[in-house]
Design a protein around this motif. Structure first.
Motif, PDB file in Angstrom:
ATOM      1  N   GLY A   1       0.756  -1.245   0.000  1.00 10.48           N
ATOM      2  CA  GLY A   1       0.000   0.000   0.000  1.00 10.48           C
ATOM      3  C   GLY A   1       0.785   1.293   0.000  1.00 10.48           C
ATOM      4  O   GLY A   1       0.207   2.354   0.213  1.00 10.48           O
ATOM      5  N   CYS A   2       2.100   1.256  -0.209  1.00 12.06           N
ATOM      6  CA  CYS A   2       2.841   2.513  -0.343  1.00 12.06           C
ATOM      7  C   CYS A   2       2.541   3.130  -1.712  1.00 12.06           C
ATOM      8  O   CYS A   2       1.897   2.510  -2.551  1.00 12.06           O
ATOM      9  N   ILE A   3       3.004   4.356  -1.925  1.00 11.82           N
ATOM     10  CA  ILE A   3       2.796   5.020  -3.211  1.00 11.82           C
ATOM     11  C   ILE A   3       4.090   4.889  -4.013  1.00 11.82           C
ATOM     12  O   ILE A   3       5.134   5.383  -3.593  1.00 11.82           O
TER      13      ILE A   3
ATOM     14  N   GLY B   1      18.776   3.800  -6.867  1.00 10.39           N
ATOM     15  CA  GLY B   1      17.944   4.201  -5.734  1.00 10.39           C
ATOM     16  C   GLY B   1      17.047   3.109  -5.174  1.00 10.39           C
ATOM     17  O   GLY B   1      16.536   3.234  -4.069  1.00 10.39           O
ATOM     18  N   TYR B   2      16.832   2.035  -5.938  1.00 16.94           N
ATOM     19  CA  TYR B   2      15.853   1.034  -5.507  1.00 16.94           C
ATOM     20  C   TYR B   2      16.497  -0.330  -5.279  1.00 16.94           C
ATOM     21  O   TYR B   2      16.009  -1.347  -5.740  1.00 16.94           O
ATOM     22  N   GLY B   3      17.630  -0.337  -4.595  1.00 17.09           N
ATOM     23  CA  GLY B   3      18.194  -1.591  -4.112  1.00 17.09           C
ATOM     24  C   GLY B   3      19.198  -2.264  -5.017  1.00 17.09           C
ATOM     25  O   GLY B   3      19.760  -3.280  -4.648  1.00 17.09           O
TER      26      GLY B   3
ATOM     27  N   PRO C   1       9.240   2.815  -3.188  1.00 13.99           N
ATOM     28  CA  PRO C   1      10.285   3.127  -2.210  1.00 13.99           C
ATOM     29  C   PRO C   1      10.289   2.180  -1.012  1.00 13.99           C
ATOM     30  O   PRO C   1      11.335   1.979  -0.409  1.00 13.99           O
ATOM     31  N   CYS C   2       9.138   1.592  -0.673  1.00 16.25           N
ATOM     32  CA  CYS C   2       9.076   0.842   0.578  1.00 16.25           C
ATOM     33  C   CYS C   2       9.804  -0.493   0.475  1.00 16.25           C
ATOM     34  O   CYS C   2      10.720  -0.758   1.235  1.00 16.25           O
ATOM     35  N   HIS C   3       9.387  -1.347  -0.452  1.00 14.86           N
ATOM     36  CA  HIS C   3       9.970  -2.678  -0.490  1.00 14.86           C
ATOM     37  C   HIS C   3      10.549  -3.016  -1.854  1.00 14.86           C
ATOM     38  O   HIS C   3      10.738  -4.175  -2.183  1.00 14.86           O
ATOM     39  N   LEU C   4      10.766  -1.968  -2.664  1.00 13.75           N
ATOM     40  CA  LEU C   4      11.553  -2.089  -3.890  1.00 13.75           C
ATOM     41  C   LEU C   4      10.939  -3.016  -4.934  1.00 13.75           C
ATOM     42  O   LEU C   4      11.655  -3.727  -5.637  1.00 13.75           O
TER      43      LEU C   4
ATOM     44  N   GLY D   1      11.016  -7.795  -6.852  1.00  8.99           N
ATOM     45  CA  GLY D   1      10.409  -7.379  -5.598  1.00  8.99           C
ATOM     46  C   GLY D   1       9.244  -8.234  -5.183  1.00  8.99           C
ATOM     47  O   GLY D   1       8.831  -9.142  -5.901  1.00  8.99           O
TER      48      GLY D   1
END
Lengths: 213, 379
Positions: free
Chosen positions: A131-133, A146-148, A164-167, A184
């Protein structure tokens, strides 16, 4: 240790059944006390008038999205009927509309559209994982940095979407499944918006129902 | 009622040997590891008192929470100190509980009759972490908002479980804790209640325990009390507790981190499918609570129970490695999990082999020199 259930113990145990029932009956309203008074619409059956409806919004104009990979963020407002003095509760769904370099089959089965092709696609930016944006990232190198550290295969080195939260990384231009999960923990591609092009405007009319997963 | 009697006897015995804050180990305090119990109690009290003081100024509303904390931090005289004591006291509390649990684990203190003490210590870590996550939503900043969102979305995946998933209890958990369909005022109110009541209820139970056992509450020298307080005050001054940015439901910042003690778990959530993000920690907690009953070895020294020593070291190493990985924002989700899984399996297998070899050797010694005095026939 020879213990047998004698008549007295058995009757005592039997007495426990109504006692337990009485306790459960007394506790049940206490548990109901915890229940929020705003019903979630997934749990209760909807009547026709109770369905959330969104007000159509112009996400972008065609002239803004002329270049391939150009995009625009927008916010779609859904109105949920609510039995409170305000009457309605607004829920905003952030979205992104993207011009793709090639046509894809829009994943609109949820709206009854099977084979509509378009080079414009609109995704809900709510990550179907937790549920992150998530973001639209025009430069794939930014995804790697930036994403892992995910490096896309050579044929996918174009704009991607990343959470951004869990890539979770999504490919908006996958020809078969637009929004395909490349990397991911996301269990499915992001949800899509229904749109129509009217007089040069991309008008968003509805969003695929559901939250996460 | 034979079976029940045995259980009653067991509980009675463990209650007699119950030790909450190392108050029965005061004579060992020459070793600082036995100061950890009093430290837990002391930092907990600091957190409670500073928390009560913060309640004077804190406003538990979505519109006012962040502003009220700005006000506390920058305008109220000594507000920075109270907030710092609360934040760093809680951090110190979690560090002390964790170190104490590791001490209990590696020294086999969870063995008979310490089972109940261990379970309470372990549960207190879980409660402290729940207190932490409910507490930092109260700031209503970006980190808190997205942490709460993620944590309360995880249970929804429990609905995917076979059989019990059909009751939709996962959604019900999320719904009850959120107080509605999404994070809002109701969530803040409920988190405020949970944050407050965990400590209040635990404090009442602790106080009953001390009243009944007539033990001394804080077994720490005045010097230690002062030094620890000054340490917390100094760090509150030098490194004021941070506020972050105001919560914005329409934007998730990149990168976004949780509080430090959740970082390893956060990395784990990135690596696993979402159902396991909930089940994994659940199994970990279950393992922790049941360690006293799973470990059937006789000795208390780490070398006398190789397998559980290996498991403990591995848990510590994973906690540190995952924390470092997330701090450096490294998570290649296709590459890492198979490697980690392979390492885990190999290390556990080696631990098991070590255990088997150790037990064989013990058995061999027992056979070759059957001294009746050392023969543990009574066990």
């Amino acid at each position: 240790m020879e213990e047998r259930v004698n008549r007295r113990t058995f009757l005592k145990l039997l007495m426990g059944v109504p006692a337990f029932g009485a306790i459960a009956a007394a506790l049940s309203p206490l548990l109901r006390y915890l229940k929020p008074n705003l019903p979630p619409y997934q749990l209760n059956p909807l009547t026709v008038g109770d369905k959330p409806h969104g007000s159509p919004v112009v996400a972008a104009t065609l002239s803004e999205l002329r270049e391939p990979w150009s995009y625009k963020y927008f916010t779609f407002v859904q109105q949920y009927p609510q039995y409170t003095p305000e009457g309605f509760k607004n829920a905003t769904v952030p979205g992104v509309v993207i011009r793709l370099p090639r046509k894809v089959v829009l994943p609109w089965e949820w709206a009854g559209e099977k084979r509509k092709e378009s080079d414009i696609v609109a995704f809900s930016r709510i990550c179907p994982h937790l549920g992150c944006i998530f973001n639209y990232v025009p430069e794939w190198k930014e995804i790697t940095s930036g994403y892992g550290g995910y490096v896309p295969p050579p044929d996918r080195r174009h704009a991607l979407m990343g959470c951004p939260c869990h890539l979770s990384i999504y490919d908006p231009a996958d020809p078969d499944v637009p929004g395909r999960v490349l990397s991911g923990p996301a269990p499915r591609p992001p949800r899509t918006f229904l749109f129509a092009v009217k007089e040069g405007d991309i008008v968003i009319t509805d969003v695929e129902p559901g939250g996460i997963a | 009622m034979g079976k029940l009697g045995v259980v009653g006897e067991w509980i009675k015995d463990r209650k007699e040997h119950l030790d909450l804050f190392d108050e029965t180990n005061v004579h060992r305090q020459g070793n600082p590891f036995y100061l950890l119990g009093p430290m837990v109690y002391y930092f907990w009290l600091i957190t409670i008192v500073s928390g009560l003081l913060l309640m004077i100024w804190y406003e538990p509303t979505t519109a006012g929470a962040y502003n009220s904390i700005l006000h506390i931090q920058h305008e109220i005289p000594l507000g920075w100190l109270i907030r710092g004591l609360h934040k760093y006291g809680a951090d110190a509390l979690i560090i002390a509980i964790t170190l104490r649990i590791y001490r209990m684990y590696f020294l086999g203190e969870y063995k008979k009759p310490g089972e109940l003490s261990w379970m309470i210590a372990f549960a207190s870590l879980i409660l402290a972490m729940i207190s932490g996550i409910t507490g930092y939503l109260l700031i209503w900043n970006q980190r808190a908002f997205w942490a709460a969102k993620v944590v309360l979305t995880v249970p929804i995946y429990f609905d995917e479980l076979p059989l019990i998933g059909q009751t939709r209890f996962g959604s019900a958990i999320a719904y009850i804790f959120l107080g509605g369909p999404a994070i809002g005022q109701a969530t803040l109110t409920r988190f405020y209640m949970i944050h407050f009541s965990i400590s209040v209820i635990a404090l009442i139970l602790t106080e009953i325990f001390f009243q009944r056992t007539r033990r001394k509450r804080l077994n720490m020298s005045l010097a230690s009390v002062l030094v620890f307080f000054l340490m917390l005050a100094a760090i509150s001054y030098l490194l004021p507790a941070e506020l972050g940015r105001r919560a914005n439901p329409d934007r998730t910042p990149l990168p976004i981190l949780s509080d430090w003690y959740f970082l390893a778990l956060y990395q784990f959530v990135k690596y696993t499918p979402p159902l396991w993000a909930g089940l994994g920690p659940g199994l970990l907690i279950a393992f922790g609570m049941l360690v006293p009953f799973l470990d059937r070895s006789k000795g208390r020294r780490p070398s006398e129970r190789p397998f559980f020593t290996v498991v403990g070291i591995m848990a510590l190493v994973y906690f540190l490695v995952f924390t470092v990985l997330i701090l450096f924002n490294i998570a290649v989700i296709e590459r890492d999990p198979p490697i980690i899984l392979a390492i885990t399996v190999v290390v556990l297998a080696l631990g098991l082999l070590w255990e088997i070899r150790y037990r064989r050797r013990q058995l061999g010694q027992l056979v070759s020199s059957p001294k009746p005095a050392e023969n543990p026939a009574s066990e």
